[in-house]
Design a protein around this motif. Structure first.
Motif, PDB file in Angstrom:
ATOM      1  N   PHE A   6       0.817  -1.215   0.000  1.00 44.34           N
ATOM      2  CA  PHE A   6       0.000   0.000   0.000  1.00 44.34           C
ATOM      3  C   PHE A   6       0.855   1.272   0.000  1.00 44.34           C
ATOM      4  O   PHE A   6       0.367   2.351  -0.340  1.00 44.34           O
ATOM      5  N   THR A   7       2.113   1.158   0.377  1.00 39.94           N
ATOM      6  CA  THR A   7       3.012   2.325   0.382  1.00 39.94           C
ATOM      7  C   THR A   7       4.054   2.245  -0.733  1.00 39.94           C
ATOM      8  O   THR A   7       4.724   3.241  -1.020  1.00 39.94           O
ATOM      9  N   GLY A   8       4.201   1.060  -1.353  1.00 40.39           N
ATOM     10  CA  GLY A   8       5.208   0.886  -2.395  1.00 40.39           C
ATOM     11  C   GLY A   8       6.626   0.880  -1.854  1.00 40.39           C
ATOM     12  O   GLY A   8       7.579   1.218  -2.572  1.00 40.39           O
ATOM     13  N   ALA A   9       6.809   0.465  -0.615  1.00 38.78           N
ATOM     14  CA  ALA A   9       8.120   0.537   0.046  1.00 38.78           C
ATOM     15  C   ALA A   9       9.174  -0.299  -0.664  1.00 38.78           C
ATOM     16  O   ALA A   9      10.361   0.017  -0.610  1.00 38.78           O
ATOM     17  N   TYR A  10       8.760  -1.383  -1.330  1.00 39.11           N
ATOM     18  CA  TYR A  10       9.731  -2.275  -1.963  1.00 39.11           C
ATOM     19  C   TYR A  10       9.896  -1.993  -3.461  1.00 39.11           C
ATOM     20  O   TYR A  10      10.618  -2.705  -4.159  1.00 39.11           O
ATOM     21  N   PHE A  11       9.236  -0.976  -3.990  1.00 40.45           N
ATOM     22  CA  PHE A  11       9.249  -0.731  -5.425  1.00 40.45           C
ATOM     23  C   PHE A  11      10.600  -0.252  -5.960  1.00 40.45           C
ATOM     24  O   PHE A  11      11.050  -0.674  -7.011  1.00 40.45           O
ATOM     25  N   ALA A  12      11.253   0.654  -5.251  1.00 37.66           N
ATOM     26  CA  ALA A  12      12.443   1.329  -5.789  1.00 37.66           C
ATOM     27  C   ALA A  12      13.591   0.363  -6.075  1.00 37.66           C
ATOM     28  O   ALA A  12      14.188   0.395  -7.148  1.00 37.66           O
ATOM     29  N   ASP A  13      13.908  -0.495  -5.118  1.00 40.87           N
ATOM     30  CA  ASP A  13      15.023  -1.439  -5.267  1.00 40.87           C
ATOM     31  C   ASP A  13      14.654  -2.736  -4.546  1.00 40.87           C
ATOM     32  O   ASP A  13      15.058  -2.953  -3.403  1.00 40.87           O
ATOM     33  N   PRO A  14      13.889  -3.629  -5.199  1.00 38.75           N
ATOM     34  CA  PRO A  14      13.384  -4.843  -4.542  1.00 38.75           C
ATOM     35  C   PRO A  14      14.474  -5.711  -3.930  1.00 38.75           C
ATOM     36  O   PRO A  14      14.302  -6.252  -2.835  1.00 38.75           O
ATOM     37  N   GLY A  15      15.621  -5.855  -4.635  1.00 32.08           N
ATOM     38  CA  GLY A  15      16.695  -6.710  -4.127  1.00 32.08           C
ATOM     39  C   GLY A  15      17.269  -6.200  -2.825  1.00 32.08           C
ATOM     40  O   GLY A  15      17.410  -6.947  -1.849  1.00 32.08           O
ATOM     41  N   HIS A  25      15.906  -4.067  -0.790  1.00 35.31           N
ATOM     42  CA  HIS A  25      14.856  -4.035   0.231  1.00 35.31           C
ATOM     43  C   HIS A  25      14.712  -5.392   0.901  1.00 35.31           C
ATOM     44  O   HIS A  25      14.643  -5.479   2.136  1.00 35.31           O
ATOM     45  N   PHE A  26      14.708  -6.457   0.084  1.00 36.53           N
ATOM     46  CA  PHE A  26      14.560  -7.791   0.670  1.00 36.53           C
ATOM     47  C   PHE A  26      15.747  -8.134   1.559  1.00 36.53           C
ATOM     48  O   PHE A  26      15.576  -8.702   2.649  1.00 36.53           O
ATOM     49  N   GLU A  27      16.945  -7.819   1.129  1.00 33.04           N
ATOM     50  CA  GLU A  27      18.138  -8.086   1.941  1.00 33.04           C
ATOM     51  C   GLU A  27      18.068  -7.338   3.273  1.00 33.04           C
ATOM     52  O   GLU A  27      18.527  -7.837   4.309  1.00 33.04           O
ATOM     53  N   THR A  28      17.468  -6.181   3.262  1.00 32.89           N
ATOM     54  CA  THR A  28      17.401  -5.350   4.464  1.00 32.89           C
ATOM     55  C   THR A  28      16.407  -5.879   5.482  1.00 32.89           C
ATOM     56  O   THR A  28      16.654  -5.835   6.696  1.00 32.89           O
ATOM     57  N   ILE A  29      15.279  -6.398   4.984  1.00 32.24           N
ATOM     58  CA  ILE A  29      14.191  -6.759   5.916  1.00 32.24           C
ATOM     59  C   ILE A  29      14.066  -8.263   6.185  1.00 32.24           C
ATOM     60  O   ILE A  29      13.273  -8.664   7.033  1.00 32.24           O
ATOM     61  N   SER A  30      14.811  -9.112   5.456  1.00 32.57           N
ATOM     62  CA  SER A  30      14.556 -10.552   5.523  1.00 32.57           C
ATOM     63  C   SER A  30      14.931 -11.195   6.855  1.00 32.57           C
ATOM     64  O   SER A  30      14.330 -12.197   7.252  1.00 32.57           O
ATOM     65  N   TYR A  31      15.940 -10.663   7.550  1.00 32.62           N
ATOM     66  CA  TYR A  31      16.343 -11.240   8.838  1.00 32.62           C
ATOM     67  C   TYR A  31      16.557 -10.115   9.846  1.00 32.62           C
ATOM     68  O   TYR A  31      16.863  -8.987   9.480  1.00 32.62           O
ATOM     69  N   GLY A  83      17.203 -13.681  -6.962  1.00 30.71           N
ATOM     70  CA  GLY A  83      16.731 -13.620  -5.581  1.00 30.71           C
ATOM     71  C   GLY A  83      16.818 -14.924  -4.831  1.00 30.71           C
ATOM     72  O   GLY A  83      16.640 -14.941  -3.618  1.00 30.71           O
ATOM     73  N   GLY A  84      17.090 -16.064  -5.503  1.00 28.66           N
ATOM     74  CA  GLY A  84      17.196 -17.336  -4.800  1.00 28.66           C
ATOM     75  C   GLY A  84      15.933 -17.641  -4.017  1.00 28.66           C
ATOM     76  O   GLY A  84      14.830 -17.631  -4.553  1.00 28.66           O
ATOM     77  N   VAL A 112      11.869 -10.614  -4.603  1.00 28.11           N
ATOM     78  CA  VAL A 112      12.739  -9.769  -5.418  1.00 28.11           C
ATOM     79  C   VAL A 112      12.187  -9.635  -6.834  1.00 28.11           C
ATOM     80  O   VAL A 112      11.979  -8.530  -7.341  1.00 28.11           O
ATOM     81  N   GLY A 113      11.941 -10.785  -7.485  1.00 30.68           N
ATOM     82  CA  GLY A 113      11.486 -10.758  -8.867  1.00 30.68           C
ATOM     83  C   GLY A 113      10.069 -10.266  -9.031  1.00 30.68           C
ATOM     84  O   GLY A 113       9.784  -9.413  -9.873  1.00 30.68           O
ATOM     85  N   ILE A 114       9.176 -10.776  -8.207  1.00 33.95           N
ATOM     86  CA  ILE A 114       7.768 -10.428  -8.367  1.00 33.95           C
ATOM     87  C   ILE A 114       7.498  -8.999  -7.916  1.00 33.95           C
ATOM     88  O   ILE A 114       6.717  -8.272  -8.520  1.00 33.95           O
ATOM     89  N   ALA A 115       8.171  -8.585  -6.852  1.00 35.74           N
ATOM     90  CA  ALA A 115       8.002  -7.198  -6.404  1.00 35.74           C
ATOM     91  C   ALA A 115       8.434  -6.231  -7.493  1.00 35.74           C
ATOM     92  O   ALA A 115       7.832  -5.170  -7.685  1.00 35.74           O
ATOM     93  N   GLY A 116       9.485  -6.607  -8.238  1.00 36.34           N
ATOM     94  CA  GLY A 116       9.932  -5.773  -9.342  1.00 36.34           C
ATOM     95  C   GLY A 116       8.877  -5.634 -10.421  1.00 36.34           C
ATOM     96  O   GLY A 116       8.768  -4.592 -11.075  1.00 36.34           O
ATOM     97  N   ALA A 117       8.096  -6.678 -10.620  1.00 39.68           N
ATOM     98  CA  ALA A 117       7.027  -6.627 -11.625  1.00 39.68           C
ATOM     99  C   ALA A 117       5.990  -5.569 -11.257  1.00 39.68           C
ATOM    100  O   ALA A 117       5.555  -4.784 -12.106  1.00 39.68           O
ATOM    101  N   PHE A 118       5.612  -5.532 -10.001  1.00 34.34           N
ATOM    102  CA  PHE A 118       4.587  -4.584  -9.583  1.00 34.34           C
ATOM    103  C   PHE A 118       5.083  -3.136  -9.656  1.00 34.34           C
ATOM    104  O   PHE A 118       4.294  -2.216  -9.855  1.00 34.34           O
ATOM    105  N   ALA A 119       6.378  -2.949  -9.504  1.00 31.53           N
ATOM    106  CA  ALA A 119       6.947  -1.596  -9.555  1.00 31.53           C
ATOM    107  C   ALA A 119       6.800  -0.972 -10.937  1.00 31.53           C
ATOM    108  O   ALA A 119       6.836   0.259 -11.071  1.00 31.53           O
ATOM    109  N   HIS A 120       6.619  -1.794 -11.974  1.00 32.68           N
ATOM    110  CA  HIS A 120       6.524  -1.286 -13.344  1.00 32.68           C
ATOM    111  C   HIS A 120       5.083  -0.978 -13.757  1.00 32.68           C
ATOM    112  O   HIS A 120       4.854  -0.545 -14.891  1.00 32.68           O
TER     113      HIS A 120
END
Length: 484
Positions: free
Chosen positions: A117-126, A128-134, A279-280, A286-294
Motif C-alpha cells: 500500500f506504500t510501495g516501500a519495496y518498489f524502488a530497489d526490490p533486491g 529491500h529484501f536483503e534489508t528486511i529478511s532477517y 533472488g534465490g 525480489v522478482g515479483i516485487a519488481g514486476a509490480f513496480a513497473h
C-alpha cells in the motif's frame, strides 16, 4: 475428551490441499524449479508426486484413520513394537522445524502485503529484501503470523481449521487464476513458459541426481506426507471415506495449483527480473516485487498477490501446528487452547534462530526438512507394509470402490519394497551431497539395497519377537489364573 472429526468430505480435502499447497507451491516450488533446470525439474516432480506421493499419502491416511490418533499415539496404539513411537516423535520434531522456518517466510509475506500500500519495496526490490529478511523486524512479523495461526488452531477442527481453509482455498484459486491471466500478457511471458515447460533432456542427463533429490524433497514437502500432517488430518475422517479417491484428489489439486503458480511466476521473473534464479529463496519477493513496480497501479496488484500468498502460508502453518497440538491433546489430555499456547511459546524460541540467521534458515529450509520428511515417509511405508500388513489392506479398502479393492494388495507390497527403496536412494544421495561427498551410483545403489533389506529383516524379526513375548505373557497370565 471427545475427539473432533471433519464436518464434510470437502472440508477434509480442502484442508489437506491447503496444507499441501501453501508456500510449498507458491514460494518454494518456483524457487526449486528455477534452481534445478526448470522443465527438467517439473517432469521429475510430476512423476514423483504421482508415482510415490499418492501411494505415500494413502499410507499416511491408513495410519491416521485406523488409529484415530496423532502420529505418536498412532504408533503407540496400533500393532507393532513400541519402538515405532520414535517415528511419531520424529513427526513432532519435523513439524516444529517446519514451523520455525515457514513462519519466517509467512512474516515476509505479511510485511510485503502491508508495504504494497506504500510501495516501500518498489524502488530497489533486491536491496529491500536483503534489508528486511532477517533481524528483529522479521521476527516481529513472524510472531504476528504465528499468532494468527494459533488463533485458528485453538478454535478446533471444524470451527477453526475446516472453516478457515474452505474459504482460504477458494480465494487462493480464484485470485491465482486471475493473476495468471494477467501474467500471460507481460513482455517476456513466452520465455518464461519455455523455461518452465520446454523439456530440457540435456540438463536432466547432466544433473540427474541433484534434480532427483530436489524433486523428491519438494514432492514430500508440498504434499505434507513425511512429517505426520496427513496422519493427523486423516485421524479426523470417518471409515466410509475412500482413501484412494481422497489421496488422488489432493495430489491432483496440489499439482494443478503448483503448475498454475509456475505459469504465474516465471513470466514475471523473465519480464521484470534478472531471470528465473533472481533472488534465490527470495525470488518471490525480489522478482515479483519488481514486476509490480513497473505497473501504474502496482500497489494494488502487489496487495492482491501477497494477500493470496499470505492465505496459502497460513493454511500450511495451520497443518504444521496441528501435529504437536494433537499430540498434547490426545496423549496428555491437555486443553486445546493450553496446548496451542504452549507450543506457540516453543516455536517463538526455535523460530527466532531462523528469523535472525540466514545460515540457519537456509540449512533448515533447503536441506534438513527434506531429509527429515524423507526418513519419515520411508518409515511410514515400511510400517504399513510389514507391520500393519493385512490390516492396512483392510483399512485401504474401507469405503473404497471396486478398482481400489483390486489394487490394495499390490499397493501394500510396492509400499514395502519399491517406494521406500527409491526414497532411501534419494536420502543417501542428498546426505552425501550435503556433506560434500560424491559416491558413485553403484555405491549408492548398494548402500540403499543393504539398508532396505536389513531394515525389512529387522522389522520382521522384531515383530516376530514381539509376538513371542505376547504369547509368553498370555500363557503366564493363564497359568496364574489357573493357579488361583
Amino acid at each position: 475428551m471427545t475427539r473432533e472429526t471433519w464436518g464434510t468430505r470437502l472440508g477434509f480435502i480442502l484442508a489437506a490441499v491447503g496444507s499441501a499447497v501453501g508456500l510449498g507451491n507458491i514460494w518454494r516450488f518456483p524457487w526449486m524449479t528455477a534452481e534445478n533446470g526448470g522443465s527438467a525439474f517439473l517432469l521429475m516432480y510430476i512423476l514423483i508426486v504421482l508415482g510415490v506421493g499418492v501411494p505415500g499419502l494413502m499410507a499416511a491416511f491408513v495410519i491416521g484413520r485406523r488409529s484415530n490418533r496423532n502420529p505418536v499415539g498412532a504408533f503407540k496404539t496400533l500393532k507393532g513394537s513400541r519402538a515405532w513411537t520414535a517415528l511419531g516423535l520424529l513427526c513432532v520434531v519435523t513439524a516444529i522445524a517446519l514451523l520455525s522456518f515457514y513462519s519466517v517466510v509467512g512474516g515476509w509475506i505479511l510485511r510485503y502485503f502491508v508495504e504494497s500500500f506504500t510501495g516501500a519495496y518498489f524502488a530497489d526490490p533486491g536491496t529491500h529484501f536483503e534489508t528486511i529478511s532477517y533481524g528483529l523486524e522479521a521476527f516481529v512479523y513472524q510472531l504476528v503470523v504465528l499468532g494468527i495461526t494459533a488463533g485458528i488452531v485453538m478454535a478446533g477442527v471444524r470451527r477453526g481449521i475446516e472453516a478457515a481453509t474452505k474459504s482460504m482455498m477458494t480465494g487462493i484459486v480464484i485470485l491465482l487464476v486471475g493473476l495468471t491471466i494477467w501474467a500471460s500478457q507481460q513482455p517476456n511471458a513466452v520465455a518464461g513458459y519455455a523455461f518452465f515447460l520446454d523439456f530440457d533432456a540435456e540438463y536432466l542427463s547432466n544433473n540427474f541426481f541433484s534434480v532427483l533429490g530436489a524433486a523428491a524433497g519438494q514432492a514430500l514437502f508440498t504434499l505434507s506426507i513425511g512429517g505426520g500432517t496427513m496422519i493427523t488430518y486423516a485421524s479426523y475422517i470417518d471409515d466410509d471415506r475412500s482413501l484412494p479417491f481422497d489421496a488422488s484428489a489432493i495430489a491432483g489439486l496440489n499439482l494443478g495449483i503448483g503448475i498454475l503458480s509456475g505459469l504465474l511466476l516465471f513470466p514475471l521473473l523473465f519480464s521484470f527480473a534478472d531471470g528465473p534464479t533472481a533472488g534465490g529463496a527470495g525470488a518471490l519477493f525480489v522478482g515479483i516485487a519488481g514486476a509490480f513496480a513497473h505497473l501504474p497501479v502496482g500497489w494494488l496488484f502487489g496487495a492482491v498477490f501477497f494477500f493470496v500468498v499470505l492465505l496459502a502460508a497460513i493454511t500450511s502453518l495451520i497443518s504444521m501446528l496441528e501435529i504437536p497440538v494433537s499430540f498434547l491433546v490426545d496423549e496428555f489430555n491437555v486443553d486445546r487452547s493450553v496446548a496451542t499456547g504452549s507450543l506457540l511459546g516453543v516455536v517463538m524460541v526455535t523460530g527466532a534462530f531462523n528469523a535472525f540467521s540466514a545460515e540457519v534458515f537456509t540449512l533448515i529450509a533447503d536441506q534438513v526438512v527434506d531429509l527429515l520428511m524423507t526418513i519419515g515417509l520411508t518409515g511410514f511405508m515400511f510400517y504399513v507394509a510389514w507391520v500393519l500388513g493385512p490390516d492396512a489392506v483392510t483399512e485401504f479398502r474401507n469405503g473404497a470402490g471396486t478398482i481400489a479393492h483390486s489394487i490394495a494388495v499390490p499397493w501394500r507390497y510396492a509400499l514395502g519394497t519399491i517406494f521406500p527403496t527409491f526414497l532411501l536412494f534419494t536420502f543417501y544421495s542428498d546426505s552425501f551431497r550435503l556433506l560434500g561427498y560424491s559416491p558413485g551410483t553403484e555405491a549408492l545403489v548398494a548402500l540403499t539395497l543393504v539398508t532396505a533389506v536389513s531394515f525389512v529383516g529387522l522389522i520382521r524379526w522384531s515383530e516376530g519377537d514381539e509376538s513371542r513375548r505376547a504369547m509368553i505373557e498370555n500363557e503366564t497370565e493363564t497359568e496364574a489364573e489357573s493357579a488361583d
